[in-house]
Design an enzyme around this catalytic site. Structure first.
Site, PDB file in Angstrom:
ATOM      1  N   GLY A  87     -30.864 -30.303   1.445  1.00  0.00           N
ATOM      2  CA  GLY A  87     -31.318 -28.909   1.332  1.00  0.00           C
ATOM      3  C   GLY A  87     -30.173 -27.942   1.140  1.00  0.00           C
ATOM      4  O   GLY A  87     -28.996 -28.307   1.216  1.00  0.00           O
ATOM      5  N   ARG A  90     -25.944 -24.108   2.374  1.00  0.00           N
ATOM      6  CA  ARG A  90     -25.120 -22.895   2.323  1.00  0.00           C
ATOM      7  C   ARG A  90     -25.406 -22.069   1.077  1.00  0.00           C
ATOM      8  O   ARG A  90     -24.583 -21.288   0.639  1.00  0.00           O
ATOM      9  CB  ARG A  90     -23.647 -23.252   2.387  1.00  0.00           C
ATOM     10  CG  ARG A  90     -23.219 -24.251   1.327  1.00  0.00           C
ATOM     11  CD  ARG A  90     -21.759 -24.370   1.334  1.00  0.00           C
ATOM     12  NE  ARG A  90     -21.313 -25.454   0.478  1.00  0.00           N
ATOM     13  CZ  ARG A  90     -20.066 -25.651   0.175  1.00  0.00           C
ATOM     14  NH1 ARG A  90     -19.153 -24.845   0.649  1.00  0.00           N
ATOM     15  NH2 ARG A  90     -19.715 -26.659  -0.589  1.00  0.00           N
ATOM     16  N   LYS A 105     -23.838 -18.567  -2.694  1.00  0.00           N
ATOM     17  CA  LYS A 105     -23.334 -19.814  -2.107  1.00  0.00           C
ATOM     18  C   LYS A 105     -22.252 -19.455  -1.088  1.00  0.00           C
ATOM     19  O   LYS A 105     -21.274 -18.786  -1.428  1.00  0.00           O
ATOM     20  CB  LYS A 105     -22.758 -20.709  -3.204  1.00  0.00           C
ATOM     21  CG  LYS A 105     -22.284 -22.060  -2.699  1.00  0.00           C
ATOM     22  CD  LYS A 105     -22.005 -22.978  -3.867  1.00  0.00           C
ATOM     23  CE  LYS A 105     -21.402 -24.299  -3.431  1.00  0.00           C
ATOM     24  NZ  LYS A 105     -21.170 -25.190  -4.571  1.00  0.00           N
ATOM     25  N   GLY A 118     -22.237 -23.308   6.768  1.00  0.00           N
ATOM     26  CA  GLY A 118     -22.912 -22.451   5.802  1.00  0.00           C
ATOM     27  C   GLY A 118     -21.968 -21.616   4.940  1.00  0.00           C
ATOM     28  O   GLY A 118     -22.402 -20.790   4.145  1.00  0.00           O
ATOM     29  N   ARG A 168     -24.379 -17.106  -8.039  1.00  0.00           N
ATOM     30  CA  ARG A 168     -24.628 -17.815  -9.294  1.00  0.00           C
ATOM     31  C   ARG A 168     -26.046 -17.578  -9.792  1.00  0.00           C
ATOM     32  O   ARG A 168     -26.934 -17.225  -9.015  1.00  0.00           O
ATOM     33  CB  ARG A 168     -24.302 -19.299  -9.126  1.00  0.00           C
ATOM     34  CG  ARG A 168     -24.893 -19.938  -7.894  1.00  0.00           C
ATOM     35  CD  ARG A 168     -24.334 -21.362  -7.693  1.00  0.00           C
ATOM     36  NE  ARG A 168     -25.157 -22.102  -6.744  1.00  0.00           N
ATOM     37  CZ  ARG A 168     -24.943 -23.353  -6.376  1.00  0.00           C
ATOM     38  NH1 ARG A 168     -23.922 -24.020  -6.884  1.00  0.00           N
ATOM     39  NH2 ARG A 168     -25.741 -23.958  -5.516  1.00  0.00           N
ATOM     40  N   ARG A 175     -33.855 -29.112  -8.471  1.00  0.00           N
ATOM     41  CA  ARG A 175     -33.059 -30.323  -8.688  1.00  0.00           C
ATOM     42  C   ARG A 175     -33.953 -31.557  -8.665  1.00  0.00           C
ATOM     43  O   ARG A 175     -35.072 -31.503  -8.142  1.00  0.00           O
ATOM     44  CB  ARG A 175     -32.076 -30.499  -7.515  1.00  0.00           C
ATOM     45  CG  ARG A 175     -31.109 -29.401  -7.359  1.00  0.00           C
ATOM     46  CD  ARG A 175     -30.900 -29.035  -5.892  1.00  0.00           C
ATOM     47  NE  ARG A 175     -30.209 -27.743  -5.855  1.00  0.00           N
ATOM     48  CZ  ARG A 175     -28.892 -27.617  -5.889  1.00  0.00           C
ATOM     49  NH1 ARG A 175     -28.139 -28.691  -5.876  1.00  0.00           N
ATOM     50  NH2 ARG A 175     -28.331 -26.439  -5.924  1.00  0.00           N
ATOM     51  N   ASP A 244     -29.096 -34.971  -5.709  1.00  0.00           N
ATOM     52  CA  ASP A 244     -29.329 -33.587  -5.257  1.00  0.00           C
ATOM     53  C   ASP A 244     -28.474 -32.593  -6.034  1.00  0.00           C
ATOM     54  O   ASP A 244     -28.668 -31.385  -5.903  1.00  0.00           O
ATOM     55  CB  ASP A 244     -29.070 -33.445  -3.751  1.00  0.00           C
ATOM     56  CG  ASP A 244     -27.677 -33.920  -3.358  1.00  0.00           C
ATOM     57  OD1 ASP A 244     -27.379 -35.110  -3.572  1.00  0.00           O
ATOM     58  OD2 ASP A 244     -26.884 -33.102  -2.862  1.00  0.00           O
ATOM     59  N   ASN A 245     -27.548 -33.087  -6.838  1.00  0.00           N
ATOM     60  CA  ASN A 245     -26.721 -32.196  -7.647  1.00  0.00           C
ATOM     61  C   ASN A 245     -27.124 -32.248  -9.125  1.00  0.00           C
ATOM     62  O   ASN A 245     -26.362 -31.799  -9.985  1.00  0.00           O
ATOM     63  CB  ASN A 245     -25.242 -32.567  -7.514  1.00  0.00           C
ATOM     64  CG  ASN A 245     -24.694 -32.225  -6.135  1.00  0.00           C
ATOM     65  OD1 ASN A 245     -25.260 -31.389  -5.430  1.00  0.00           O
ATOM     66  ND2 ASN A 245     -23.605 -32.862  -5.744  1.00  0.00           N
ATOM     67  N   ASP A 254     -23.692 -27.209  -9.238  1.00  0.00           N
ATOM     68  CA  ASP A 254     -22.975 -27.630  -8.031  1.00  0.00           C
ATOM     69  C   ASP A 254     -21.569 -28.118  -8.331  1.00  0.00           C
ATOM     70  O   ASP A 254     -21.232 -29.295  -8.155  1.00  0.00           O
ATOM     71  CB  ASP A 254     -23.770 -28.703  -7.263  1.00  0.00           C
ATOM     72  CG  ASP A 254     -24.858 -28.059  -6.420  1.00  0.00           C
ATOM     73  OD1 ASP A 254     -25.203 -26.901  -6.695  1.00  0.00           O
ATOM     74  OD2 ASP A 254     -25.341 -28.702  -5.487  1.00  0.00           O
TER      75      ASP A 254
HETATM   76  P1  AMP Z   1     -22.463 -30.802  -2.030  1.00  0.00           P
HETATM   77  O1  AMP Z   1     -21.622 -32.020  -1.940  1.00  0.00           O
HETATM   78  O2  AMP Z   1     -21.686 -29.503  -2.061  1.00  0.00           O
HETATM   79  O3  AMP Z   1     -23.470 -30.874  -3.113  1.00  0.00           O
HETATM   80  O4  AMP Z   1     -23.256 -30.711  -0.641  1.00  0.00           O
HETATM   81  C1  AMP Z   1     -24.082 -31.725  -0.146  1.00  0.00           C
HETATM   82  C2  AMP Z   1     -24.973 -31.155   0.932  1.00  0.00           C
HETATM   83  O5  AMP Z   1     -24.179 -30.650   2.020  1.00  0.00           O
HETATM   84  C3  AMP Z   1     -25.851 -30.006   0.483  1.00  0.00           C
HETATM   85  O6  AMP Z   1     -27.074 -30.124   1.140  1.00  0.00           O
HETATM   86  C4  AMP Z   1     -25.069 -28.799   0.922  1.00  0.00           C
HETATM   87  O7  AMP Z   1     -25.904 -27.687   1.116  1.00  0.00           O
HETATM   88  C5  AMP Z   1     -24.484 -29.276   2.227  1.00  0.00           C
HETATM   89  N1  AMP Z   1     -23.241 -28.556   2.590  1.00  0.00           N
HETATM   90  C6  AMP Z   1     -22.029 -28.659   1.998  1.00  0.00           C
HETATM   91  N2  AMP Z   1     -21.135 -27.843   2.593  1.00  0.00           N
HETATM   92  C7  AMP Z   1     -21.799 -27.203   3.584  1.00  0.00           C
HETATM   93  C8  AMP Z   1     -21.426 -26.222   4.571  1.00  0.00           C
HETATM   94  N3  AMP Z   1     -20.178 -25.738   4.648  1.00  0.00           N
HETATM   95  N4  AMP Z   1     -22.392 -25.794   5.413  1.00  0.00           N
HETATM   96  C9  AMP Z   1     -23.625 -26.271   5.348  1.00  0.00           C
HETATM   97  N5  AMP Z   1     -24.047 -27.193   4.464  1.00  0.00           N
HETATM   98  C10 AMP Z   1     -23.143 -27.649   3.587  1.00  0.00           C
HETATM   99 MG    MG Z   2     -24.891 -29.926  -3.911  1.00  0.00          MG
END
Ligand code: AMP
Ligand code: MG
Length: 488
Positions: A87, A90, A105, A118, A168, A175, A244-245, A254
């Site tokens: 989900g 952030r 973001k 977040g 953004r 997704r 998810d990306n 992402d």
């Molecule tokens: P990403 O690798 O950036 O696509 O992130 C994978 C998952 O981790 C997604 O669900 C992001 O929302 C979550 N996520 C990444 N960084 C943070 C953060 N600093 N705080 C909360 N959720 C995060």
């Molecule tokens: Mg992501």
């Protein structure tokens, strides 16, 4: 809001968390035009309230009120394994304006933040900002970046850093993981609603087809196949191709530990945490295909509404088989154009592959080599082509140039017209890691000028920009191996 997901099984009201004393780090007036943000004389929005909105401190600006900010749930496969619910941990969707969803973001914790804070750091926000806009200018489908707003607020990563919010835009941030989310919970009605929403808003051509959901799958898969071919053609490595990306609209989304190739290394890994090289450059097409297989599994229940289970599986399996064909065609087309070939004939694929092999062997700079290729005259002697000096195995490259020149001679185009076309295909300027790094280091000292310079250069990646010639150069040796971590 017209497109956004609804329902508390997939979204939660989430006001952004205020950011201390925000200031502008970067703004894209070009992206701002998409949502009619009026630009002042200094290039920033003329209404200063936008700073507060894009920092997450206010929900009203001019005629706009973002009355229902949300974070959404999605699930997904990460590094090849089912990761369950993830989900927007952030990212907060403020709302939509003029058919663009506006997302912040790094605007604080959400219902889906799990262990995360977040927040996003300045460094990764600048990278996402610059790359989104650069990809757009390269003609590659992508989410857009509107701004980076900075603050002195501290954020803990491997070291202490400062927070930033990157805003953004995309027609939708839906997704593959959103479809997987409903499928994994067996909420088939909700899955169907989501597929119907995608069709109604973004794939209207599917409505009248015999099997709209099968068609929707084919369309999403085809867009993503073409997208990866475009990535390969500019040497872009996404870095984290988890489901998810992956955008349901075929956009690049992402931006994390991405990287453009400097010297060509076919198995280049840009993500420092990707120890097995799952997301290496040469594996991206295969991984995207794998991701589309996950999408097919998620969409299976929709086909089963109409067909038997076996028939549904068979339909999706054969639709999935179209991916490698679409990709290969697009790849060959893209690389053919990079070589200045207007027609396609048997043997072109081999010619391209032989070149890439030689480039890999000699670690030739990807972008500057292709850019320089437009200067080759089809009547030259292979042994006089200056680019041969970039290669270790001269006999091999001489043979390649001999075959390439012969191939060019079979085309009708003149050297001049070919040069012009090639220079609209092979960019001169890309967001090399060392350039992004230099802009980040200055920004960390509160000097944002380098970001503006890169923004300006990368908005015209195909133009010769004499003042900025140095920005087209490969990195100095000691800057070549900047590794980028996932912790952002
Ligand atoms: P990403 O690798 O950036 O696509 O992130 C994978 C998952 O981790 C997604 O669900 C992001 O929302 C979550 N996520 C990444 N960084 C943070 C953060 N600093 N705080 C909360 N959720 C995060
Ligand atoms: Mg992501």
């Amino acid at each position: 809001m017209s497109f956004t997901l609804r329902g508390d099984d997939v979204c939660q009201p989430t006001p952004p968390t205020p950011l201390d004393d925000p200031y502008w780090v970067a703004f894209s007036a070009d992206a701002g035009e998409l949502i009619h943000i009026e630009r002042g004389a200094n290039g920033l929005p003329s209404d200063p309230q936008w700073l507060e909105v894009l920092a997450g401190n206010e929900l009203h600006v001019g005629q706009f009120t973002f009355s229902n900010p949300i974070a959404t749930a999605y699930s997904g496969h990460q590094f090849g394994s089912w990761a369950g619910q993830l989900g927007d941990g952030r990212a907060i969707l403020l709302g939509d304006i003029n058919h663009q969803e506006l997302q912040l973001k790094g605007a604080g914790r959400t219902h889906y933040s799990r262990m995360g804070d977040g927040r996003a750091v300045l460094r990764s926000s600048i990278r996402e900002f610059l790359c989104s806009e650069a990809m757009h200018a390269l003609g590659i489908p992508t989410s857009r970046a509107l701004s980076v707003v900075g603050s002195k607020q501290a954020v803990r990563r491997e070291t202490m850093e400062t927070a930033a919010v990157c805003s953004r835009l995309a027609p939708s941030f839906i997704r593959v993981g959103h479809l997987e989310h409903f499928a994994s919970l067996q909420y088939i009605d909700r899955l169907q609603e989501l597929a119907d929403l995608l069709i109604a808003e973004f794939y209207p051509g599917c409505v009248d087809k015999k099997d709209p959901y099968l068609e929707l799958f084919k369309e999403i898969s085809s867009r993503n196949a073409k997208l990866v071919a475009q990535w390969q053609a500019v040497g872009f490595c996404h870095g984290v191709l988890n489901t998810d990306n992956i955008s349901a609209l075929g956009l690049t989304i992402d931006y994390g530990p991405f990287g453009f190739l400097d010297h060509f290394e076919i198995d280049h890994i840009c993500n420092h945490s990707d120890h097995g090289g799952r997301y290496a450059y040469h594996r991206q097409p295969q991984i995207m295909h794998w991701n589309m297989a996950c999408l097919a599994s998620a969409m299976l229940p929709l086909l089963e509404l109409k067909h038997s289970s076996e028939a549904s599986q068979e339909l999706l399996r054969s639709a999935l088989e179209e991916f490698p064909e679409i990709y290969a065609k697009e790849w060959q087309h893209a690389f053919g154009l990079k070589l200045g070939l207007q027609s396609q004939i048997d043997g072109d694929t081999l010619l391209i592959e032989r070149l890439l092999q030689a480039m890999h062997q000699s670690r030739v700079d990807f972008t500057s080599f292709f850019r320089s290729l437009s200067t080759v005259s089809k009547d030259s002697n292979p042994e006089e082509v200056s680019q041969r000096n970039l290669f270790i195995d001269r006999d091999n490259i001489d043979q390649w140039f001999a075959d390439y020149l012969k191939r060019l001679q079979s085309e009708v185009s003149s050297d001049d017209s070919r040069r012009e076309l090639m220079n609209q295909i092979n960019p001169k300027y890309i967001l090399r890691n060392h350039l992004a790094q230099a802009a980040i280091e200055k920004a960390q000292q509160d000097d944002f000028s380098e970001i503006s310079i890169l923004q300006q250069i990368l908005s015209k990646p195909f133009d010769e920009q004499e003042t900025f010639e140095a920005y087209s150069n490969p990195p100095p040796n000691d800057m070549e191996r900047i590794s980028v971590s996932c912790s952002s």
